[in-house]
Design a protein around this motif. Structure first.
Motif, PDB file in Angstrom:
ATOM      1  N   VAL A  72      45.297  51.562  26.919  1.00  0.00           N
ATOM      2  CA  VAL A  72      44.420  52.108  28.035  1.00  0.00           C
ATOM      3  C   VAL A  72      43.251  53.246  27.280  1.00  0.00           C
ATOM      4  O   VAL A  72      42.233  52.991  27.465  1.00  0.00           O
ATOM      5  N   LYS A  73      43.964  53.916  26.480  1.00  0.00           N
ATOM      6  CA  LYS A  73      43.163  54.814  25.652  1.00  0.00           C
ATOM      7  C   LYS A  73      41.970  54.027  24.918  1.00  0.00           C
ATOM      8  O   LYS A  73      40.848  54.534  24.559  1.00  0.00           O
ATOM      9  N   TYR A  74      42.522  53.170  24.146  1.00  0.00           N
ATOM     10  CA  TYR A  74      41.861  52.368  23.433  1.00  0.00           C
ATOM     11  C   TYR A  74      40.673  51.795  24.050  1.00  0.00           C
ATOM     12  O   TYR A  74      39.579  51.508  23.580  1.00  0.00           O
ATOM     13  N   ALA A  75      41.123  51.094  25.274  1.00  0.00           N
ATOM     14  CA  ALA A  75      40.050  50.601  26.227  1.00  0.00           C
ATOM     15  C   ALA A  75      38.990  51.329  26.384  1.00  0.00           C
ATOM     16  O   ALA A  75      37.652  50.884  26.317  1.00  0.00           O
ATOM     17  N   LEU A  76      39.179  52.611  26.751  1.00  0.00           N
ATOM     18  CA  LEU A  76      38.259  53.421  26.961  1.00  0.00           C
ATOM     19  C   LEU A  76      37.529  53.907  25.890  1.00  0.00           C
ATOM     20  O   LEU A  76      36.263  53.771  25.956  1.00  0.00           O
ATOM     21  N   GLN A  77      37.920  54.073  24.731  1.00  0.00           N
ATOM     22  CA  GLN A  77      37.280  54.279  23.607  1.00  0.00           C
ATOM     23  C   GLN A  77      36.355  53.217  23.071  1.00  0.00           C
ATOM     24  O   GLN A  77      35.358  53.498  22.457  1.00  0.00           O
ATOM     25  N   GLN A  78      36.753  52.213  23.307  1.00  0.00           N
ATOM     26  CA  GLN A  78      35.967  51.049  22.966  1.00  0.00           C
ATOM     27  C   GLN A  78      35.196  50.712  23.840  1.00  0.00           C
ATOM     28  O   GLN A  78      34.189  49.349  23.573  1.00  0.00           O
ATOM     29  N   GLY A  79      34.889  50.898  24.987  1.00  0.00           N
ATOM     30  CA  GLY A  79      34.152  50.400  26.141  1.00  0.00           C
ATOM     31  C   GLY A  79      34.514  49.188  26.758  1.00  0.00           C
ATOM     32  O   GLY A  79      33.563  48.461  27.170  1.00  0.00           O
ATOM     33  N   LEU A  80      35.707  48.819  26.857  1.00  0.00           N
ATOM     34  CA  LEU A  80      36.330  47.362  27.383  1.00  0.00           C
ATOM     35  C   LEU A  80      35.953  47.382  28.796  1.00  0.00           C
ATOM     36  O   LEU A  80      36.257  46.350  29.307  1.00  0.00           O
ATOM     37  N   PHE A  81      35.985  48.498  29.686  1.00  0.00           N
ATOM     38  CA  PHE A  81      35.840  48.704  30.776  1.00  0.00           C
ATOM     39  C   PHE A  81      34.471  47.916  31.168  1.00  0.00           C
ATOM     40  O   PHE A  81      34.434  47.603  32.311  1.00  0.00           O
ATOM     41  N   ASP A  82      33.627  47.795  30.258  1.00  0.00           N
ATOM     42  CA  ASP A  82      32.486  47.076  30.467  1.00  0.00           C
ATOM     43  C   ASP A  82      32.564  45.551  30.724  1.00  0.00           C
ATOM     44  O   ASP A  82      31.594  45.000  31.174  1.00  0.00           O
ATOM     45  N   LEU A  83      33.789  45.403  30.347  1.00  0.00           N
ATOM     46  CA  LEU A  83      33.947  43.622  30.008  1.00  0.00           C
ATOM     47  C   LEU A  83      34.616  43.372  31.454  1.00  0.00           C
ATOM     48  O   LEU A  83      34.850  42.094  31.643  1.00  0.00           O
TER      49      LEU A  83
END
Length: 76
Positions: free
Chosen positions: A63-74
């Motif tokens: 989850v932390k990685y997803a936030l850092q990488q902007g994966l929520f935009d996907l």
């Protein structure tokens, strides 16, 4: 392969990125399997390979990685 601009050195597959994004959204592995039309075992495999490739240990780390990488935009 859809990656954020920050994440270029780690060769995650499109499916691994989808699974990480959906985990980060709070979906269970069963819910992810239904949404992606793949088995729960396959979701577990994508999660495990992602953890290994990223040298992470837990769902919270993903989850932390997803936030850092902007994966929520996907996430649609």
């Amino acid at each position: 392969v859809v990656h954020s601009k920050k994440q270029k050195d780690i060769p995650l597959t499109d499916r691994e990125i989808q699974v990480i994004a959906l985990i980060a959204q709070g979906l269970s592995l069963k819910d992810i399997s239904g949404q992606l039309k793949i088995s729960v075992k396959t979701v577990e495999t994508h999660k495990a390979r992602s953890l290994e490739k990223l040298n992470l240990k837990s769902r919270a780390d993903l989850v932390k990685y997803a936030l850092q990488q902007g994966l929520f935009d996907l996430i649609p």
